[in-house]
Design an enzyme around this catalytic site. Structure first.
Site, PDB file in Angstrom:
ATOM      1  N   HIS A  99      45.485  35.723  41.961  1.00  0.00           N
ATOM      2  CA  HIS A  99      45.090  35.996  43.347  1.00  0.00           C
ATOM      3  C   HIS A  99      46.203  36.196  44.365  1.00  0.00           C
ATOM      4  CE1 HIS A  99      41.022  35.238  42.094  1.00  0.00           C
ATOM      5  NE2 HIS A  99      41.356  34.042  41.641  1.00  0.00           N
TER       6      HIS A  99
ATOM      7  N   HIS B 154      41.118  27.853  42.609  1.00  0.00           N
ATOM      8  CA  HIS B 154      39.998  28.771  42.403  1.00  0.00           C
ATOM      9  C   HIS B 154      39.751  29.526  43.698  1.00  0.00           C
ATOM     10  CE1 HIS B 154      35.909  30.200  41.615  1.00  0.00           C
ATOM     11  NE2 HIS B 154      35.510  29.551  42.675  1.00  0.00           N
TER      12      HIS B 154
END
Length: 124
Positions: free
Chosen positions: A12, A119
């Site tokens: 990410h 996450h």
């Protein structure tokens, strides 16, 4: 073994790309970050902010995660992100992605000591 925090960074984080001119960005990034190894991952978000700024979200607004857990946090400010979405005409291993840039608040799940993102939950 790759730690959850390191995996979050690989999947990410892309702080260097502040502006993406190429519609090919997702195709290249999803491959180079090994997100198409065993299948074409349907959706993935890259965040173009410093790692420190994203880690700081763990100490911002506490919100519920999509799965009902309580360790998610929403960024106080909008962040520059790119959404990569599988286009529907991929033929694995040749994954094809649509690249969409946005300025949105991010929601991440955090855990561990130090308390860091593990996450990517959503963008709002």
């Amino acid at each position: 073994k790759e730690s959850a925090a390191a995996k979050f960074e690989r999947q990410h984080m892309d702080p260097s790309a502040s502006s993406i001119s190429s519609s090919n960005y997702c195709n290249q990034m999803m491959q180079s970050r090994n997100l198409t190894q065993d299948r074409c991952k349907p959706v993935n978000t890259f965040v173009h902010e410093s790692l420190a700024d994203v880690q700081a979200v763990c100490f911002q607004k506490n919100v519920a995660c999509k799965n009902g857990q309580s360790n998610c946090y929403q960024s106080n400010s909008a962040m520059h992100i790119t959404d990569c979405r599988e286009s529907g005409n991929s033929d694995y291993p040749n994954c094809v992605y649509k690249t969409t840039q946005a300025e949105k608040h991010i929601i991440v799940a955090c855990e561990g000591n130090p308390y860091v993102p593990v996450h990517f939950d959503a963008s709002v």
